[in-house]
Design a protein around this motif. Structure first.
Motif, PDB file in Angstrom:
ATOM      1  N   TRP A  36       0.839  -1.203   0.000  1.00  0.00           N
ATOM      2  CA  TRP A  36       0.000   0.000   0.000  1.00  0.00           C
ATOM      3  C   TRP A  36       0.873   1.250   0.000  1.00  0.00           C
ATOM      4  O   TRP A  36       0.615   2.201  -0.739  1.00  0.00           O
ATOM      5  N   TRP A  37       1.916   1.255   0.826  1.00  0.00           N
ATOM      6  CA  TRP A  37       2.803   2.410   0.901  1.00  0.00           C
ATOM      7  C   TRP A  37       3.517   2.629  -0.430  1.00  0.00           C
ATOM      8  O   TRP A  37       3.692   3.778  -0.865  1.00  0.00           O
ATOM      9  N   SER A  40       0.862   4.044  -2.926  1.00  0.00           N
ATOM     10  CA  SER A  40       0.475   5.395  -2.512  1.00  0.00           C
ATOM     11  C   SER A  40       1.605   6.394  -2.751  1.00  0.00           C
ATOM     12  O   SER A  40       1.378   7.499  -3.255  1.00  0.00           O
TER      13      SER A  40
END
Length: 286
Positions: A36-37, A40
């Motif tokens: 996710w990081w 993102s």
């Protein structure tokens, strides 16, 4: 009374299922958070990646990082990794299937001792053999080509692991199937191609995934054997997104990494059922 007991048991079962899934969801967070990081951060300006406290979502999403990725020969490097991984996978499948079948079904003097010698290849780290291999490919004038990245895995650790998986599967094939093939006039290769190999699809899928991932993620071998940027594979390509003093440009690197992991995810998503089944059928035999 019976109905009330059934309802109580059903509620307990639902509660257990909910608790189990809740625990599994919590356990997946540490594994999903880095992905996710990465995604993102690929949509953030560089200044937002460095700010504290960090944010999980970009405030002002931008595609500038993805544009910067293609300022380098990223598509060519993507193609390099893809075709090398495909050739390595196909070659590993061929070598592993034939070697695994020979070790499992053909009796010859010293078969078990030879198999142990083959397994010793898994105990040698790549750092031990990389220098003599570099000297060998230098003598063959194959440095700064993709041939070392194709040849070494096919006849190296990937095929050793694949041979082990395939041998364990072939040991579980009933002898009666091969006897029936012999009665129908099939020779040894015909039995392998028409009987053993079709049954081994789950194990072949497991070997294919393992060999594809190993080739796709290889860093040391491309670093040693490749010097031209247009011949780089993706692990090397990710290191070229730096500023004037050599520091990483994090948002561009995250964008390139996001594009890099897509084939790996697609391969695993479409073949995970066969992968799990193949490893489960491997077991401990012989």
């Amino acid at each position: 009374m019976k109905t009330s007991r059934t309802l109580t048991a059903s509620k307990k079962w639902r509660g257990s299922v909910i608790a189990l899934y809740s625990a599994l969801i919590l356990l997946t967070i540490p594994f999903l958070f880095p992905a996710w990081w990465m995604v993102s951060s690929s949509f953030k300006p560089l200044s937002q990646i460095m700010e504290y406290p960090p944010t999980l979502l970009p405030r002002d999403p931008t595609l500038d990082a993805y544009v910067a990725v293609f300022e380098q020969p990223f598509l060519l490097q993507y193609w390099n990794s893809l075709y090398i991984a495909v050739l390595v996978t196909l070659g590993t499948l061929a070598v592993s299937a034939m070697a695994g079948y020979a070790f499992a079904r053909i009796r010859f003097p010293g078969v078990n001792a030879l198999f142990l010698v083959v397994l010793l290849g898994l105990m040698l780290p790549a750092e031990v053999t990389i220098i003599p291999l570099f000297q060998l490919f230098t003598a063959l004038d194959l440095n700064n080509t993709h041939w070392p990245l194709i040849i070494m895995p096919i006849f190296g650790a990937s095929s050793v692991m694949g041979t082990f998986v395939m041998r364990q599967f072939f040991l579980g094939i009933p002898q009666e199937l091969e006897d029936a093939g012999s009665m129908d006039g099939l020779n040894r290769f015909g039995i392998f191609r028409r009987i053993a190999l079709p049954l081994a699809r789950p194990s072949l899928a497991a070997v294919a995934i393992l060999s594809f991932l190993a080739s796709w993620n290889a860093f040391l071998e491309p670093l040693v054997f490749l010097s031209s940027r247009d011949k780089f594979t993706l692990p090397l390509a990710l290191t070229q997104y730096t500023d004037s003093v050599g520091l990483p440009i994090w948002n561009v690197q995250q964008a390139a990494a996001t594009l890099t992991v897509r084939p790996v995810l697609l391969v695993f998503v479409f073949m995970q059922r066969y992968f799990v089944q193949g490893l489960a059928q491997t077991g401990v035999k012989g």
